[in-house]
Design an enzyme around this catalytic site. Structure first.
Site, PDB file in Angstrom:
ATOM      1  N   ALA A  14       0.826  -1.209   0.000  1.00 39.29           N
ATOM      2  CA  ALA A  14       0.000   0.000   0.000  1.00 39.29           C
ATOM      3  C   ALA A  14       0.862   1.262   0.000  1.00 39.29           C
ATOM      4  O   ALA A  14       0.514   2.257  -0.653  1.00 39.29           O
ATOM      5  CB  ALA A  14      -0.941  -0.001   1.208  1.00 39.29           C
ATOM      6  N   GLY A  17       1.825   1.592  -3.559  1.00 39.35           N
ATOM      7  CA  GLY A  17       0.650   1.840  -4.389  1.00 39.35           C
ATOM      8  C   GLY A  17       0.066   3.225  -4.217  1.00 39.35           C
ATOM      9  O   GLY A  17      -0.419   3.818  -5.184  1.00 39.35           O
ATOM     10  N   ASP A  18       0.102   3.745  -3.001  1.00 38.02           N
ATOM     11  CA  ASP A  18      -0.390   5.096  -2.740  1.00 38.02           C
ATOM     12  C   ASP A  18       0.377   6.098  -3.594  1.00 38.02           C
ATOM     13  O   ASP A  18      -0.217   6.963  -4.245  1.00 38.02           O
ATOM     14  CB  ASP A  18      -0.235   5.409  -1.252  1.00 38.02           C
ATOM     15  CG  ASP A  18      -0.682   6.814  -0.888  1.00 38.02           C
ATOM     16  OD1 ASP A  18      -1.766   7.230  -1.325  1.00 38.02           O
ATOM     17  OD2 ASP A  18       0.071   7.497  -0.165  1.00 38.02           O
ATOM     18  N   ALA A  19       1.681   5.965  -3.617  1.00 43.72           N
ATOM     19  CA  ALA A  19       2.521   6.883  -4.397  1.00 43.72           C
ATOM     20  C   ALA A  19       2.275   6.728  -5.894  1.00 43.72           C
ATOM     21  O   ALA A  19       2.195   7.717  -6.628  1.00 43.72           O
ATOM     22  CB  ALA A  19       3.995   6.642  -4.077  1.00 43.72           C
ATOM     23  N   GLU A  22      -1.109   8.161  -6.925  1.00 38.36           N
ATOM     24  CA  GLU A  22      -1.025   9.619  -6.785  1.00 38.36           C
ATOM     25  C   GLU A  22      -0.352  10.244  -8.007  1.00 38.36           C
ATOM     26  O   GLU A  22      -0.778  11.297  -8.490  1.00 38.36           O
ATOM     27  CB  GLU A  22      -0.262   9.984  -5.512  1.00 38.36           C
ATOM     28  CG  GLU A  22      -0.115  11.465  -5.269  1.00 38.36           C
ATOM     29  CD  GLU A  22      -1.268  12.086  -4.513  1.00 38.36           C
ATOM     30  OE1 GLU A  22      -1.451  13.306  -4.659  1.00 38.36           O
ATOM     31  OE2 GLU A  22      -1.975  11.366  -3.794  1.00 38.36           O
TER      32      GLU A  22
END
Length: 137
Positions: A14, A17-19, A22
């Site tokens: 995560a 994946g968040d980066a 984004e």
């Protein structure tokens, strides 16, 4: 990439994946001609907030677009024990968001570029079409 995504816990997936997601969203907003930082930030939350992620996952389920392996990585993120709490949302929504981020981390780290591009762009299209507004909690 030296990290083995198959051995990573959901929180680590995560984190990546968040980066990754984004970056897709930021590029999309810049492509739309947005340049003012405050406007960019406020608009980006429509795509990257925990509530948006939860609504997107509901749409993914409704449209049946995830493979079994992708669902497994989503669950790995959703079920991971996080030492941080949910901000501005309930725990279920926060965990669903973590699952979406883990899914993007998995796709990136496993070098599934075409699938990553498809899914990120699909998510952006759903937000643009207003479909997440009907599913947001």
């Amino acid at each position: 990439m030296t990290a083995d995504y198959k051995q990573m816990n959901g929180i680590a997936l995560a984190y990546m994946g968040d980066a990754i997601y984004e970056v897709f969203v930021r590029e999309h907003l810049l492509d739309k001609g947005m340049v003012k930082p405050t406007h960019l930030h406020h608009t980006a939350t429509r795509y990257v907030s925990a509530k948006a992620h939860a609504a997107l996952y509901a749409l993914m389920e409704a449209d049946d677009i995830l493979s079994e392996e992708e669902q497994n990585y989503f669950r790995r993120g959703r079920n991971a024990k996080s030492h941080t709490g949910a901000k501005n949302t309930d725990v279920v929504t926060y965990r669903t968001s973590t699952g979406i981020e883990a899914l993007f981390g998995y796709l990136y780290l496993s070098r599934q570029e075409d699938r990553l591009n498809f899914l990120a762009n699909w998510c952006i299209e759903q937000v643009e079409a207003g479909r997440t507004l009907n599913n947001a909690k």
